[in-house]
Scaffold this active site. Structure first.
Site, PDB file in Angstrom:
ATOM      1  N   LEU A  69       0.823  -1.206   0.000  1.00  0.00           N
ATOM      2  CA  LEU A  69       0.000   0.000   0.000  1.00  0.00           C
ATOM      3  C   LEU A  69       0.860   1.259   0.000  1.00  0.00           C
ATOM      4  CD1 LEU A  69      -2.802  -0.983   2.578  1.00  0.00           C
ATOM      5  CD2 LEU A  69      -2.767  -1.293   0.097  1.00  0.00           C
ATOM      6  N   SER A 205      -6.391   0.857  10.529  1.00  0.00           N
ATOM      7  CA  SER A 205      -7.005  -0.320   9.900  1.00  0.00           C
ATOM      8  C   SER A 205      -8.428  -0.397  10.427  1.00  0.00           C
ATOM      9  CB  SER A 205      -6.250  -1.584  10.318  1.00  0.00           C
ATOM     10  OG  SER A 205      -6.998  -2.734   9.990  1.00  0.00           O
ATOM     11  N   TYR A 220      -1.990  -6.600  17.067  1.00  0.00           N
ATOM     12  CA  TYR A 220      -2.205  -5.793  15.853  1.00  0.00           C
ATOM     13  C   TYR A 220      -3.462  -4.932  16.018  1.00  0.00           C
ATOM     14  CZ  TYR A 220      -3.079  -4.556  10.962  1.00  0.00           C
ATOM     15  OH  TYR A 220      -3.313  -3.861   9.786  1.00  0.00           O
ATOM     16  N   LYS A 224      -3.604  -0.817  16.176  1.00  0.00           N
ATOM     17  CA  LYS A 224      -4.307   0.034  15.215  1.00  0.00           C
ATOM     18  C   LYS A 224      -5.313   0.943  15.924  1.00  0.00           C
ATOM     19  CE  LYS A 224      -2.040  -1.137  11.574  1.00  0.00           C
ATOM     20  NZ  LYS A 224      -1.195  -0.170  10.877  1.00  0.00           N
ATOM     21  N   THR A 255      -3.446  -6.980  -1.562  1.00  0.00           N
ATOM     22  CA  THR A 255      -2.108  -6.657  -2.062  1.00  0.00           C
ATOM     23  C   THR A 255      -1.464  -7.965  -2.516  1.00  0.00           C
ATOM     24  OG1 THR A 255      -1.167  -6.976   0.121  1.00  0.00           O
ATOM     25  CG2 THR A 255      -1.770  -4.731  -0.453  1.00  0.00           C
TER      26      THR A 255
END
Ligand SMILES: NC(=O)c1ccc[n+]([C@@H]2O[C@H](COP(=O)([O-])OP(=O)(O)OC[C@H]3O[C@@H](n4cnc5c(N)ncnc54)[C@H](O)[C@@H]3O)[C@@H](O)[C@H]2O)c1
Length: 316
Positions: A69, A205, A220, A224, A255
């Protein structure tokens, strides 16, 4: 009382656990994946278009931009008129390569004149405060200013919380939270010192707001959520100094790396698409409008906001 009273009704989910012995090579060097396309149907416009969306005259910096990204964000800025861009990534050689590739792609496609755009690559671990300071000093020395910064570098790992190795959790926070802060702070220092009306975009996110399932990724998700609130907090601190800070929260984006990672898990991609009201996962190109809006003057009265681009995933 039955011994199975506490047994789960459903079998435990098959976690997408990390097997340290398995490495997923980053798929190819060719930029033939969605999000890296810089010449497509919409193309460049010479017709009327809102000037405030232009990145002309702005120095842009994107971290974690050697691929994925981040690389797409850097290219999007060039597509939108930016001619001075810095790519920060962990390894100098990857950053150099990505910078050279970006310039050569735009030149070879005839989108820019030879020498019209300058792109520098900087090897820098964003978790290292001194390295981040040095990288921003180099950018300011080279380009004279910093106008738009995207703190994008981030990692994700899956371990059930009960087994999450402490040192890996610290590492994740060092990159995803502290690293994002070091970059935002360095950017803001330069912007404030030079009286620049700058924009800083922190890549959060949808995991800041929802819990992904069945992937066990508590650190994670928490990191975020921290990034999202960091953007809001910094926005308030710097609002009267001319620096805006917003967060961009993508949903599942396909991706090249996501493709390689989901490939062995039959049905995972389909299940993500099924849970998305729009019925598909995101194409990195779906973030182009959002990143330009937040980084450009088009959003000049927007600060402390989270822009969620997830096909509706997190609203149901
Ligand atoms: N891909 C998705 O579906 C998705 C969804 C929501 C949010 N995001 C977020 O978007 C960002 C980019 O994701 P991506 O899918 O492009 O990931 P990616 O792994 O393809 O790219 C991340 C880049 O960051 C670099 N990087 C990692 N650690 C670094 C460090 N310490 N210092 C400097 N650079 C470092 C890597 O080398 C890599 O080039 C991440 O913050 C991620 O959490 C991604």
């Amino acid at each position: 009382m039955s011994t199975t009273a506490n047994a789960p009704k459903h079998p435990p989910p098959k976690h997408a656990t990390i097997d340290e012995s398995v490495t997923v090579p980053y798929p190819g060097d060719k930029l033939d994946i969605p999000g890296h396309e810089t010449r497509h149907d919409q193309g460049s416009r010479t017709h009327r278009t809102l000037k405030s969306f232009s990145m002309e005259g702005k120095v842009c910096v994107v971290t974690g931009a050697a691929r994925g990204l981040g690389n797409m964000f850097a290219r999007t800025f060039v597509e939108s008129g930016c001619s001075k861009v810095a790519i920060i990534d962990l390894r100098q050689e990857d950053a150099d390569k990505a910078a050279a590739q970006l310039v050569s792609d735009f030149e070879s496609q005839g989108q820019v004149e030879k020498g019209e755009i300058e792109c520098i690559g900087l090897g820098c671990d964003v978790a290292n405060e001194a390295a981040v300071q040095a990288a921003f000093n180099t950018i300011v020395q080279k380009f004279g200013a910093v106008h738009a910064v995207v703190a994008n570098a981030g990692i994700v790992e899956n371990y059930p919380a009960l087994e999450y190795p402490a040192e890996r959790m610290r590492k994740l926070f060092d990159i995803n939270v502290h690293g994002v802060f070091f970059c935002a702070r360095e950017a803001a220092k330069h912007m404030i010192e030079k009286n620049i009306q700058g924009s800083i975009v922190l890549i959060a996110s949808m995991s800041a707001n929802i819990v992904n399932y069945p992937q066990p990724q508590m650190p994670y998700n928490s990191s975020k959520a921290a990034v999202k609130h960091m953007a809001a907090s910094l926005a308030v601190e710097w609002a009267q100094k001319g620096v805006r800070v917003n967060s961009l929260s993508p949903g599942y984006m396909l991706t090249a790396l996501t493709k390689a990672v989901v490939a062995p898990h039959v049905g995972m991609l389909e299940s993500w698409a099924e849970k998305t009201p729009m019925g598909r996962v995101g194409d990195p190109e779906d973030l182009k409008g959002a990143i330009v809006y937040l980084a450009s003057d088009a959003s000049k009265f927007t600060t402390g906001s989270e822009l969620v681009v997830d096909g509706g995933y997190s609203i149901i």
